[in-house]
Design an enzyme around this catalytic site. Structure first.
Site, PDB file in Angstrom:
ATOM      1  N   ASN A  13       0.830  -1.213   0.000  1.00 57.31           N
ATOM      2  CA  ASN A  13       0.000   0.000   0.000  1.00 57.31           C
ATOM      3  C   ASN A  13       0.858   1.254   0.000  1.00 57.31           C
ATOM      4  OD1 ASN A  13      -2.267  -1.635   0.431  1.00 57.31           O
ATOM      5  ND2 ASN A  13      -2.172  -1.406   2.652  1.00 57.31           N
ATOM      6  N   GLY A  43       2.036  -6.710   4.131  1.00 58.75           N
ATOM      7  CA  GLY A  43       2.963  -7.636   3.482  1.00 58.75           C
ATOM      8  C   GLY A  43       4.281  -6.956   3.150  1.00 58.75           C
ATOM      9  N   ASN A  45       5.566  -4.247   4.445  1.00 61.17           N
ATOM     10  CA  ASN A  45       6.307  -3.875   5.659  1.00 61.17           C
ATOM     11  C   ASN A  45       7.078  -5.087   6.199  1.00 61.17           C
ATOM     12  OD1 ASN A  45       5.036  -1.409   5.396  1.00 61.17           O
ATOM     13  ND2 ASN A  45       3.529  -1.781   7.021  1.00 61.17           N
ATOM     14  N   GLU A 142      -4.633  -9.074   4.060  1.00 64.29           N
ATOM     15  CA  GLU A 142      -5.057  -7.913   3.272  1.00 64.29           C
ATOM     16  C   GLU A 142      -5.171  -8.242   1.792  1.00 64.29           C
ATOM     17  OE1 GLU A 142      -3.964  -3.813   5.646  1.00 64.29           O
ATOM     18  OE2 GLU A 142      -2.433  -4.619   4.326  1.00 64.29           O
ATOM     19  N   ASN A 187      -2.741  -9.762  17.206  1.00 65.87           N
ATOM     20  CA  ASN A 187      -2.703  -8.830  18.337  1.00 65.87           C
ATOM     21  C   ASN A 187      -3.948  -9.103  19.199  1.00 65.87           C
ATOM     22  OD1 ASN A 187      -4.878  -7.500  17.157  1.00 65.87           O
ATOM     23  ND2 ASN A 187      -3.654  -5.802  16.375  1.00 65.87           N
ATOM     24  N   ASP A 249       5.157   6.545  16.741  1.00 64.77           N
ATOM     25  CA  ASP A 249       4.177   6.043  15.767  1.00 64.77           C
ATOM     26  C   ASP A 249       4.253   4.510  15.789  1.00 64.77           C
ATOM     27  OD1 ASP A 249       2.700   5.317  13.555  1.00 64.77           O
ATOM     28  OD2 ASP A 249       3.717   6.670  12.152  1.00 64.77           O
ATOM     29  N   ALA A 252       3.219  -0.341  11.807  1.00 68.93           N
ATOM     30  CA  ALA A 252       4.181  -1.381  11.369  1.00 68.93           C
ATOM     31  C   ALA A 252       4.890  -2.078  12.522  1.00 68.93           C
ATOM     32  CB  ALA A 252       5.202  -0.859  10.365  1.00 68.93           C
ATOM     33  N   ALA A 253       4.517  -1.758  13.761  1.00 75.23           N
ATOM     34  CA  ALA A 253       5.153  -2.448  14.902  1.00 75.23           C
ATOM     35  C   ALA A 253       4.850  -3.947  14.822  1.00 75.23           C
ATOM     36  CB  ALA A 253       4.654  -1.873  16.215  1.00 75.23           C
ATOM     37  N   GLY A 254       3.571  -4.278  14.584  1.00 75.03           N
ATOM     38  CA  GLY A 254       3.194  -5.697  14.491  1.00 75.03           C
ATOM     39  C   GLY A 254       3.832  -6.369  13.290  1.00 75.03           C
ATOM     40  N   ASP A 255       3.856  -5.659  12.168  1.00 77.29           N
ATOM     41  CA  ASP A 255       4.440  -6.237  10.936  1.00 77.29           C
ATOM     42  C   ASP A 255       5.921  -6.552  11.154  1.00 77.29           C
ATOM     43  OD1 ASP A 255       1.976  -5.619   9.809  1.00 77.29           O
ATOM     44  OD2 ASP A 255       2.678  -3.678   9.088  1.00 77.29           O
TER      45      ASP A 255
HETATM   46  O1  RIB Z   1       0.262  -2.553   9.721  1.00 74.80           O
HETATM   47  C1  RIB Z   1       0.402  -1.268   9.176  1.00 74.80           C
HETATM   48  C2  RIB Z   1      -0.053  -1.255   7.762  1.00 74.80           C
HETATM   49  O2  RIB Z   1      -1.436  -1.558   7.716  1.00 74.80           O
HETATM   50  C3  RIB Z   1       0.089   0.068   7.065  1.00 74.80           C
HETATM   51  O3  RIB Z   1       1.327   0.257   6.456  1.00 74.80           O
HETATM   52  C4  RIB Z   1      -1.103   0.090   6.114  1.00 74.80           C
HETATM   53  O4  RIB Z   1      -0.745   0.136   4.772  1.00 74.80           O
HETATM   54  C5  RIB Z   1      -1.928  -1.144   6.451  1.00 74.80           C
HETATM   55  O5  RIB Z   1      -1.687  -2.184   5.587  1.00 74.80           O
END
Ligand code: RIB
Length: 305
Positions: A13, A43, A45, A142, A187, A249, A252-255
């Protein structure tokens, strides 16, 4: 021996990030302080995190033919991700996420799927060879779920480590899919939805995780934000505290946690060590703004105390 091969199948995204003092109520108008475009997508991230940490990463996903598509692919490539199999769908728009981030660093996100919706069953099954070549496969939700479930089946068929990050939270996941996962990493909100149980403490997270274990998941790692994470399998459970950092911020912490955990495992770490490594990476991510703009290089992670 070369780096372990990680395949990430999922969303790409462009994030439109609005800084706001707080997340507005329904019907409220609020003045924000800034707006920025940042490459994101769960994905992508994860792919950027794993590549920056030193893994051999390929990604399957799609972008649109708009102004964002090319730069999103370039950004992945620059991070070291193999983008050879990412499609640019010229008749579609790229995935777009509108993200509000408040003064505490917490966010709310709305995603317009765009080309991510074209990552369908036929696209995934056409790339079975990539699944076969990988050591581990990481998925999120997603892209169309049937494509994710097909990838889980193929990864299991070829004996790969399968990790599912069930985000955004679905109402349910078929038991036959849950039974093929090595690790489910939700989460609190996602676990609550999937288990049908309230999750508001470490004890309740453990109870809810057991509902998913009973459905066939091998192991869960529940990410609990500033409360760290909880590992649960049939024989044991343990809690890993978060690092004390000032959150700017949390996007993307979880990713980054999911991808860093996979990298940790692929480097031969034990599960507790891989969780500790992932905790360190996601702690750094929350101290910086944006999704992929916040992902650290390996030397920064190794130097982090
Ligand atoms: O987890 C964060 C992400 O969720 C963002 O970067 C956004 O694009 C959504 O996919």
């Amino acid at each position: 021996m070369g780096a372990s091969k990680i395949l990430i199948i999922g969303s790409i995204n462009m994030d439109l990030v609005l800084r706001v003092p707080y997340i507005p109520q329904v019907g409220e108008t609020l003045l924000g302080s800034s707006v920025e475009r940042v490459p994101g997508g769960k994905g992508a991230n994860q792919a950027v995190t794993a590549a920056k940490l030193g893994a051999d990463v390929s990604m399957l996903g799609k972008v649109g033919g708009d102004e964002f598509g090319g730069p999103l692919i370039d950004n992945l490539r620059q991070a070291g991700v193999n983008t050879d199999h990412i499609d640019l769908e010229s008749a579609s728009s790229s995935g777009l996420a509108v993200i509000q981030v408040n003064d505490e660093g917490d966010n709310s996100i709305v995603v317009l799927s765009g080309a991510n919706d074209l990552c369908d069953l036929s696209y995934v099954t056409a790339h079975e060879n990539l699944i076969k070549e990988a050591d581990s496969v990481i998925l999120q939700l997603e892209i169309p779920h049937e494509a994710v479930y097909a990838a889980v089946n193929l990864a299991r068929k070829h004996g790969k480590t399968v990790i599912l990050n069930p985000a955004p939270a679905p109402d349910s996941i078929p038991d036959e899919v849950l039974g093929k996962l090595d690790y489910l990493i939700p989460n609190e909100t996602e676990l609550q939805k999937l288990s049908g149980q309230t999750v508001d403490s470490i004890a309740s997270a453990k109870d809810a995780a057991k509902v998913l274990l009973a459905k066939g998941v091998s192991s869960l790692i529940v990410t609990l934000g500033s409360n760290g994470s909880l590992y649960v399998n049939a024989n044991e459970s343990f809690h890993v505290p978060a690092r004390a950092v000032k959150a700017v911020d949390t996007t993307a912490a979880g990713d980054s946690f999911v991808a860093a955990f996979a990298v940790g495992l692929s480097e031969g770490r034990s599960v507790p060590e891989a969780i500790s490594f992932a905790t360190k990476v996601s702690s750094i991510v929350v101290t910086k703004a944006g999704a992929q703009t916040s992902i650290p290089e390996r030397n920064e992670v190794d130097a982090f105390v």
